[in-house]
Design a protein around this motif. Structure first.
Motif, short mmCIF file in Angstrom:
data_model
loop_
_atom_site.label_atom_id
_atom_site.label_comp_id
_atom_site.label_asym_id
_atom_site.label_seq_id
_atom_site.Cartn_x
_atom_site.Cartn_y
_atom_site.Cartn_z
N SER A 1 -42.00 19.36 -15.42
CA SER A 1 -40.52 19.22 -16.07
C SER A 1 -39.30 19.82 -15.53
CB SER A 1 -40.72 19.62 -17.60
OG SER A 1 -40.59 20.99 -17.41
N CYS B 1 -38.57 18.96 -25.42
CA CYS B 1 -38.73 17.50 -24.65
C CYS B 1 -39.89 17.10 -24.11
CB CYS B 1 -37.35 17.46 -23.76
SG CYS B 1 -36.56 18.98 -23.11
N HIS C 1 -35.20 13.22 -29.29
CA HIS C 1 -35.18 12.60 -27.98
C HIS C 1 -35.08 11.06 -28.29
CE1 HIS C 1 -36.27 16.84 -27.06
NE2 HIS C 1 -35.48 16.70 -26.24
N TYR D 1 -25.20 16.73 -8.28
CA TYR D 1 -25.83 15.73 -9.44
C TYR D 1 -26.84 15.03 -8.87
CZ TYR D 1 -21.25 17.40 -11.39
OH TYR D 1 -20.05 18.11 -11.85
N TYR E 1 -27.98 16.83 -14.33
CA TYR E 1 -28.89 15.55 -14.84
C TYR E 1 -28.15 14.30 -15.81
CZ TYR E 1 -29.69 18.67 -18.64
OH TYR E 1 -29.51 19.63 -19.79
N GLY E 2 -26.98 14.69 -15.99
CA GLY E 2 -26.10 13.76 -16.99
C GLY E 2 -25.28 14.33 -17.59
N LYS F 1 -22.33 15.05 -20.98
CA LYS F 1 -22.71 15.33 -22.59
C LYS F 1 -21.64 15.39 -23.21
CE LYS F 1 -22.49 20.20 -21.56
NZ LYS F 1 -23.02 21.31 -21.34
N GLN G 1 -27.00 15.20 -25.00
CA GLN G 1 -27.03 15.21 -23.49
C GLN G 1 -27.93 14.06 -23.19
OE1 GLN G 1 -28.14 18.61 -21.61
NE2 GLN G 1 -26.88 20.06 -22.67
N ASP H 1 -30.06 12.34 -20.05
CA ASP H 1 -30.63 12.93 -18.93
C ASP H 1 -31.30 11.73 -17.98
OD1 ASP H 1 -32.39 14.15 -17.49
OD2 ASP H 1 -33.26 15.30 -18.96
N ASN I 1 -32.94 12.52 -15.32
CA ASN I 1 -33.91 13.34 -14.48
C ASN I 1 -35.11 13.35 -15.09
OD1 ASN I 1 -34.72 15.17 -12.36
ND2 ASN I 1 -34.55 16.50 -14.10
N MET I 2 -35.29 13.90 -16.24
CA MET I 2 -36.71 14.07 -16.75
C MET I 2 -37.38 12.80 -16.73
SD MET I 2 -37.41 16.98 -19.64
CE MET I 2 -36.25 18.04 -19.36
N HIS J 1 -30.91 13.62 -25.28
CA HIS J 1 -31.24 15.23 -25.93
C HIS J 1 -30.36 15.30 -27.24
CE1 HIS J 1 -33.84 16.34 -22.36
NE2 HIS J 1 -33.10 15.67 -21.92
#
Length: 673
Positions: A299, A327, A378, A425, A495-496, A498, A517, A519, A521-522, A544
């Motif tokens: 993660s 998450c 999530h 980013y 990652y994003g 928010k 937020q 995301d 990335n994850m 998130h």
RNA sequence: GCCACUGUAGCUUAGCUGGUUGAGCAGCUGAUUCGUAAUCAGCAGGUCGGGGGUUCAAAUCCCCCCGGUGGCUCCA
């Protein structure tokens, strides 16, 4: 903080070759803006211009005043402690500080310094600006390595910058400042702290002195009074009085234990949010409190937060960590089954208890604990679903804030990327040579470390389309709800983008509650996908979101703002029942039974103390209603009820119980009686 | 972790310049049965955060340690 009057704007026409100060009659104006840049009033304009005068009550004016107060502090400190080397002293949101390299000092010294500041202030020293070239600057500050560092960093070779002097004291500063020291009259030094040069623990430690300054004595007094008032409302004090939670520094440092009263409040909040989640399609899940290190490595939490995690190794050598976030657990559930674009969004919620190893000096009370519970959620979204989902989440926020904190000012911050720094980013890139799209990566700041896998070119163009679309959807979700918001460029996570939600309490303190937020990335690092309408794998976007944020912090806010006198639905003592003497114990017991059968939190006090004493002693527990029954009540089947504001009424028992039940079920803030 | 402040019974606290701790509330026992911010009497409760030192003598002075609180992001 007192309200700042932003309309105190005054514009004067300054003719060429004249000082701005020649056009200023009132000493309530302390600086000016000309063509968008700040100026001292003593500045001479080379050509005729409009100057916007800055009033000392304005936000900008306060910052200038406080910055000048920081200089005054530095002057006083260097006069009293000639060895002290000033580093830097900016204004903060509600005051100022100045850092010095010097021997540690105590509170007694602070009052001496403050006294000296007053002397200097009353001397009405002119605060004068001079322009010096780099060589002269370095010569002037040759004995202060910190100033030299700043000059080297901020003044290019062959250029010049400014110094400000008042009496003997000179500081390297870009200004502006108030015209003379007597403008700084309502100020107070507040505390001493240790800090390190440039905030780096490896560098030498410095003494930081905090203070605040206001345009007038009245605002200063109000600020000090609010600080004291806030201290009286400290949730730790209220929590101890109401018997809500326990801390045991030896056995569980930074880890709160809730008594049954505290647990009641938590559970009421959780019940409320659980219902709201259900109504909005957030399916509740339950995940373990610890996971193998392998997951945290995947993660990215391990790499970033290793030092802040509770990690341990078992006898067989396997490493585990208590979860610092929920998450990855939710991702593990998502991964377990395939998802069609038709099933999206997938929304999971959990009252997830997380553990973060805060440094010893940082823990304290419920506001900075090492474990806390997030009303976490999530959502796994298709890229086109962002706006809809954000909108629904904003509705949940508005609804819950209305119920818990009716009437409090709420503000929304939208954090965006800074397009001038695409390397900060996670971004998709497009090859300028062969137009191949490169999967999202985070380029390192300087190197051309990424090349096109098709043609090997390093000539890549950042493709902002995913970010732009997501950001537009966030923005239009806010607009669709008629929510006013501020945008902050460069504040987005790598990652994003928010949205953060803050509320302001009665003392002007701002608290962050909800966050939303996005995301990118994850989902990628876990290889998540859904099957899109073309039967292809597509990466979902994660949202998130937390509405309360941490339940602990929400309890802090509620306790401090209501002074412990919580709305009845949150109160662990809803009715405190007293019979006037033993003779009415049976009647009181009957009422107690009725209350308990409705689930109302009730204590019947049959001890042999007087009514007056019972009422006196129960006050720290903050009961919603104090009820007394005696001869009159028994004869008429009534009850005498006293509310949180000490007003009293006698009414039929049935009516009392019915209305009270309604008050609790509807989660009303105001009392029924 | 660093700096400042702080640590006497469950809570609030007295104890001046060193002469081995005094109270109120809470608790317990008994009496009182009472109409809205303390009914009366009695009892019990303290290694003065811990350790070391100075001294005939330390809660008090010195040193070390341990808690608690505030602060340690805002760059001339």
């Amino acid at each position: 903080m007192p309200e700042i009057n932003k309309d105190n704007k005054k514009i004067v026409k300054v003719e060429s070759g004249h000082r701005i100060s020649e056009y200023v009659k009132s000493n309530e104006y302390i600086a000016a803006i000309v063509d968008g840049t700040l100026h001292d009033l003593s500045d001479v304009l080379e050509s005729g211009r409009d100057a916007v005068l800055i009033h000392v009550d304005s936000e900008e004016g306060m910052r200038i005043l406080r910055h000048s107060a920081a200089h005054l502090l530095a002057q006083a400190v260097t006069e009293i402690f000639p060895d002290a080397l000033p580093n830097a002293g900016p204004a903060t949101d509600d005051g100022f500080y100045y850092d010095f390299r010097m021997q540690p000092i105590g509170m007694e010294d602070l009052s001496k310094v403050e006294e000296r500041m007053r002397e200097i202030s009353s001397k009405k020293l002119k605060i004068e600006k001079r322009e010096l070239n780099k060589r002269e600057l370095l010569e002037l500050f040759k004995n202060n390595k910190y100033k030299i560092d700043r000059i080297m960093e901020n003044v290019k070779d062959g250029t010049s910058s400014t110094v400000y002097s008042q009496g003997e004291y000179v500081d390297f500063c870009r200004g502006p400042h108030v015209p003379e020291t007597s403008y700084i009259k309502a100020f107070k030094l507040l505390s001493i702290a240790s800090t390190n040069y440039r905030g780096d623990v490896k560098l030498e430690s410095m003494v930081r002195i905090y203070g605040t300054a206001f345009p007038d004595e009245k605002s200063l007094k109000l600020y000090i009074k609010n600080r004291e008032e806030a201290a009286k409302r400290d949730h730790r004090k209220i929590g101890a009085e109401m018997d809500l939670f326990v801390f045991n520094p030896d056995r569980a440092p930074g880890l709160p234990l809730y008594t049954s009263n505290g647990a009641f409040i938590r559970n009421q909040l959780i019940d409320f949010m659980r219902n709201l989640n259900r109504e909005n399609g957030w399916m509740e899940v339950c995940t373990p409190h610890l996971f193998r290190d392998t997951m945290w490595k995947q993660s990215g939490h391990y790499a970033k937060y290793k030092d802040d995690m509770f990690l341990f190794t078992l006898a067989d050598g396997d490493e585990y960590a208590l979860k610092p976030m929920n998450c990855p657990g939710h991702i593990t559930i998502f991964e377990n089954s395939p998802h069609s674009y038709r099933d999206m969004p997938v929304k999971m919620s959990e009252f997830g208890t997380v553990y973060r190893y805060e440094k010893s000096g940082e823990v304290g009370g419920l506001s900075r604990p090492r474990t806390f519970t997030i009303d976490d959620g999530h959502a796994f979204l298709r890229p086109d679903q962002i706006k809809e989902e954000i909108g629904l989440t904003l509705d949940m926020i508005m609804k819950s804030m209305g119920i818990m904190l009716s009437g409090w000012p709420i503000s929304f911050d939208l954090s965006l990327m800074d397009k001038n720094h695409p390397e900060s980013y996670l971004l998709q890139y497009k090859c300028r040579k062969c137009t191949h799209i490169i999967e999202p990566v985070r380029k390192s700041a300087n190197a051309s470390d990424i090349q096109c896998p098709e043609c090997g070119s390093v000539d890549l163009e950042p493709d902002f389309s995913v970010w732009d679309s997501a950001t537009d959807q966030l923005r239009s979700a806010l607009v669709s709800r008629n929510i006013a918001f501020k945008e902050f460029e460069g504040e987005a996570a790598f990652y994003g983008p928010k949205i953060d939600v803050h509320v302001k309490d009665a003392f002007g303190r701002s608290w962050q509650l909800s966050t939303l937020q996005l995301d990118f990335n994850m989902p990628r690092s876990f290889g998540l996908y859904f099957i899109n309408s073309e039967s292809k794998h597509e990466t979902p976007i994660m949202l998130h979101r937390a509405i309360f944020g941490s339940i602990e912090r929400l309890i802090v806010i509620l306790l401090e703002s209501y002074f412990g006198k919580l709305p009845t639905w949150l109160s662990p003592l809803q009715v405190y029942l007293i019979p006037v003497s033993e003779a009415y114990a049976d009647y009181a017991s009957e009422i107690e039974k009725m209350l308990k059968s409705r689930g109302i939190m009730c204590i019947l006090d049959l001890s042999s103390e007087t009514v007056g004493k019972k009422i006196k002693l129960i006050r720290t527990k903050r009961p919603s209603y104090i009820c007394v029954v005696g001869e009159n009540e028994r004869n008429n089947n009534t009850i005498t009820v006293r509310n949180r504001k000490d007003s009293q009424v006698t009414l039929a028992v049935d009516e009392f119980i019915n209305k009270l039940t309604k008050e609790i079920n509807e989660r009303r803030i105001e009392q029924s009686f």
